[in-house]
Design an enzyme around this catalytic site. Structure first.
Site, PDB file in Angstrom:
ATOM      1  N   HIS A 173       0.862  -1.181   0.000  1.00 49.97           N
ATOM      2  CA  HIS A 173       0.000   0.000   0.000  1.00 49.97           C
ATOM      3  C   HIS A 173       0.896   1.227   0.000  1.00 49.97           C
ATOM      4  O   HIS A 173       2.102   1.119   0.214  1.00 49.97           O
ATOM      5  CB  HIS A 173      -0.918   0.011   1.229  1.00 49.97           C
ATOM      6  CG  HIS A 173      -0.163   0.097   2.513  1.00 49.97           C
ATOM      7  ND1 HIS A 173       0.377  -1.014   3.135  1.00 49.97           N
ATOM      8  CD2 HIS A 173       0.199   1.167   3.282  1.00 49.97           C
ATOM      9  CE1 HIS A 173       1.019  -0.630   4.228  1.00 49.97           C
ATOM     10  NE2 HIS A 173       0.942   0.688   4.338  1.00 49.97           N
ATOM     11  N   HIS A 232       5.889   6.177  -1.030  1.00 54.68           N
ATOM     12  CA  HIS A 232       6.620   4.937  -1.280  1.00 54.68           C
ATOM     13  C   HIS A 232       5.743   3.729  -0.967  1.00 54.68           C
ATOM     14  O   HIS A 232       4.725   3.851  -0.289  1.00 54.68           O
ATOM     15  CB  HIS A 232       7.885   4.872  -0.418  1.00 54.68           C
ATOM     16  CG  HIS A 232       7.583   4.736   1.032  1.00 54.68           C
ATOM     17  ND1 HIS A 232       7.225   5.810   1.824  1.00 54.68           N
ATOM     18  CD2 HIS A 232       7.539   3.638   1.839  1.00 54.68           C
ATOM     19  CE1 HIS A 232       6.987   5.382   3.057  1.00 54.68           C
ATOM     20  NE2 HIS A 232       7.157   4.069   3.092  1.00 54.68           N
TER      21      HIS A 232
END
Length: 180
Positions: A37, A120
């Site tokens: 995620h 990220h």
């Protein structure tokens, strides 16, 4: 109590590409593909009132859908590396969404991390991995690129820590406007 965070879900085809990066570092605990995620905001522990406040705050977030591309690989941890990650190509739309989410949660009374947003997807958590090995891994995969892929919603997740790592569940989803 719920351990909460707000994030973008990673499509399965992108998760498959990320799993191809997951090898070659002894001491890495690789993240399971279903747990990939991109965190927009970490809320932390919240009781049922906090959970309701988060649901209500996020309901007010309005932002357009957009396309996103993953690009590059890096390391978190200056002296002692603690994570490997895949980065995100510059995205004003992603930054806009993250700022809206953060503002909504702060207005609802949540104390959020003050660190600069570094978009990220975590690939691995590191234990006893030298800086040289982590940097070599990042350099070897520095040209990684995947996408673009559509981002049409963001989600409120709960996290349950267990013996086999964390289990994440989507508690609520919020559609982005389709005026692209």
């Amino acid at each position: 109590m719920h351990r909460l965070f707000v994030a973008l879900e990673i499509p399965e085809i992108v998760a498959d590409a990320l799993t191809l990066l997951q090898s070659g570092v002894d001491g890495a605990r690789w993240v399971k593909a279903e747990n990939f995620h991109l965190t927009l905001a970490f809320i932390g522990e919240a009781d049922r009132h906090g959970f309701s406040a988060a649901l209500d705050a996020l309901e007010k977030v309005e932002a357009p859908a957009f396309d996103m591309r993953l690009s590059g690989v890096g390391v978190f941890g200056d002296r002692k590396p603690h994570a490997l990650w895949a980065g995100v190509a510059a995205s004003p739309e992603l930054n806009h969404l993250q700022a809206k989410v953060e503002t909504a949660l702060r207005r609802a009374g949540f104390n959020l991390d003050k660190r600069k947003f570094t978009p990220h997807v975590t690939l691995a958590y590191l234990k006893n991995v030298s800086r040289d090995i982590a940097e070599k891994y990042a350099a070897q995969h520095g040209l990684f690129s995947c996408g673009p892929f559509p981002v049409e919603a963001f989600h409120l997740y709960s996290s349950e820590l267990g013996r086999n790592g964390a289990h994440y569940a989507i508690e609520a989803s919020y559609a982005l406007s389709s005026s692209r």
